[in-house]
Design a protein around this motif. Structure first.
Motif, mmCIF file in Angstrom:
data_model
loop_
_atom_site.group_PDB
_atom_site.id
_atom_site.type_symbol
_atom_site.label_atom_id
_atom_site.label_comp_id
_atom_site.label_asym_id
_atom_site.label_seq_id
_atom_site.Cartn_x
_atom_site.Cartn_y
_atom_site.Cartn_z
ATOM 1 N N ALA A 1 0.829 -1.203 0.000
ATOM 2 C CA ALA A 1 0.000 0.000 0.000
ATOM 3 C C ALA A 1 0.868 1.259 0.000
ATOM 4 O O ALA A 1 0.513 2.261 -0.625
ATOM 5 N N GLU A 2 1.993 1.200 0.701
ATOM 6 C CA GLU A 2 2.914 2.336 0.757
ATOM 7 C C GLU A 2 4.220 1.954 0.090
ATOM 8 O O GLU A 2 4.895 1.010 0.519
ATOM 9 N N GLU A 3 4.552 2.675 -0.951
ATOM 10 C CA GLU A 3 5.765 2.348 -1.702
ATOM 11 C C GLU A 3 7.012 2.437 -0.810
ATOM 12 O O GLU A 3 7.184 3.391 -0.056
ATOM 13 N N GLY A 4 7.857 1.430 -0.906
ATOM 14 C CA GLY A 4 9.088 1.420 -0.122
ATOM 15 C C GLY A 4 8.943 0.895 1.286
ATOM 16 O O GLY A 4 9.897 0.902 2.063
ATOM 17 N N SER A 5 7.746 0.395 1.634
ATOM 18 C CA SER A 5 7.519 -0.073 3.005
ATOM 19 C C SER A 5 8.042 -1.485 3.238
ATOM 20 O O SER A 5 8.032 -1.970 4.372
ATOM 21 N N ALA A 6 8.514 -2.164 2.185
ATOM 22 C CA ALA A 6 8.978 -3.551 2.322
ATOM 23 C C ALA A 6 10.049 -3.681 3.395
ATOM 24 O O ALA A 6 10.062 -4.653 4.152
ATOM 25 N N LYS A 7 10.936 -2.684 3.471
ATOM 26 C CA LYS A 7 12.043 -2.773 4.442
ATOM 27 C C LYS A 7 11.547 -2.768 5.882
ATOM 28 O O LYS A 7 12.274 -3.178 6.794
ATOM 29 N N ASN A 8 10.311 -2.323 6.115
ATOM 30 C CA ASN A 8 9.780 -2.287 7.483
ATOM 31 C C ASN A 8 9.661 -3.675 8.112
ATOM 32 O O ASN A 8 9.671 -3.813 9.333
ATOM 33 N N ALA A 9 9.551 -4.707 7.271
ATOM 34 C CA ALA A 9 9.365 -6.065 7.797
ATOM 35 C C ALA A 9 10.686 -6.714 8.204
ATOM 36 O O ALA A 9 10.682 -7.715 8.925
ATOM 37 N N PHE A 10 11.792 -6.140 7.742
ATOM 38 C CA PHE A 10 13.099 -6.743 8.004
ATOM 39 C C PHE A 10 13.865 -5.870 8.989
ATOM 40 O O PHE A 10 14.413 -4.830 8.627
ATOM 41 N N LYS A 11 13.867 -6.282 10.244
ATOM 42 C CA LYS A 11 14.447 -5.489 11.320
ATOM 43 C C LYS A 11 15.020 -6.416 12.380
ATOM 44 O O LYS A 11 14.801 -7.632 12.337
ATOM 45 N N PRO A 12 15.772 -5.864 13.326
ATOM 46 C CA PRO A 12 16.364 -6.708 14.374
ATOM 47 C C PRO A 12 15.303 -7.458 15.173
ATOM 48 O O PRO A 12 14.163 -7.001 15.318
#
Length: 208
Positions: free
Chosen positions: A43-54
């Motif tokens: 839904a929000e472009e570029g939000s994929a990185k939000n799922a990959f975190k410590p």
């Protein structure tokens, strides 16, 4: 010497130690090429990185990926080296937004939803997980040399859209081997257009 009472905290300490040790295993988010990471139908472009975190940020619900038009999400995850994938954790949304199925594809860059109709390398039926307690184990022989991983969530538990807070990837990492390559150009056959010293006929004999 008096024995340790119930309030000594050893069990709590052991739990924290085990949790930290487990969290350290989910370090592959650091090996993702975030510039090339993509998620289709976000839904929000570029939000994929939000799922990959410590690991210790896995319960942070301020950062997530939510699907747009329907419940499908397709992550294309390129690594900066080669990965031996040993475990996956998925923390999803509540109220039916948690993905209910996960399909894995190895080394198929830039997959689209049409490509996801192909047979996956492995598929998992998911249970709702809101704290990272469930871990799915890929087949070691199949996921031992992964340079690109696609994760496709085709459906959820009934909501119109899907939400993913955390995708934890556990495994081993090996740096990419970068050999210096010398590029040489050899002229196997003269290119007529490069030789303007004289006219040639069709069998490369000088034309008198």
């Amino acid at each position: 010497m008096a024995g340790c009472g119930h309030g000594c905290g050893h069990e709590h300490h052991d739990h924290e130690h085990d949790e930290a040790e487990r969290g350290a295993q989910f370090h592959l988010f650091q090996k993702i090429d975030l510039i090339k990471l993509q998620c289709l139908n976000e839904a929000e472009e570029g939000s994929a990185k939000n799922a990959f975190k410590p690991w210790d940020e896995r319960l942070d619900t301020t950062k997530f990926v939510e699907s747009d038009a329907d419940e499908e999400l397709l992550f294309n995850i390129p690594f900066v080296g080669q990965v031996k994938l040993k475990g996956i954790v998925v923390i999803g949304g509540e109220n039916g937004e948690h993905p209910s199925e996960m399909k894995l594809y190895k080394n198929r860059p830039f997959m689209t939803f049409d490509d996801a109709n192909a047979e996956p390398d492995q598929m998992f039926e998911l249970n709702e997980d809101h704290d990272g307690s469930l871990e799915y184990t890929p087949k070691m022989t199949r996921f031992s040399n992964v340079e690109h991983l696609s994760i496709y969530f085709p459906r959820n538990f009934g909501a119109e859209t899907s939400k993913v807070y955390f995708i934890g990837l556990k495994g081993d990492f090996q740096e990419a081997h970068r050999h210096g390559v010398t590029i040489c150009t050899y002229e196997a056959k003269p290119n007529i257009s490069d030789h303007k010293t004289g006219a040639f006929d069709s069998v490369n004999h000088p034309v008198s």
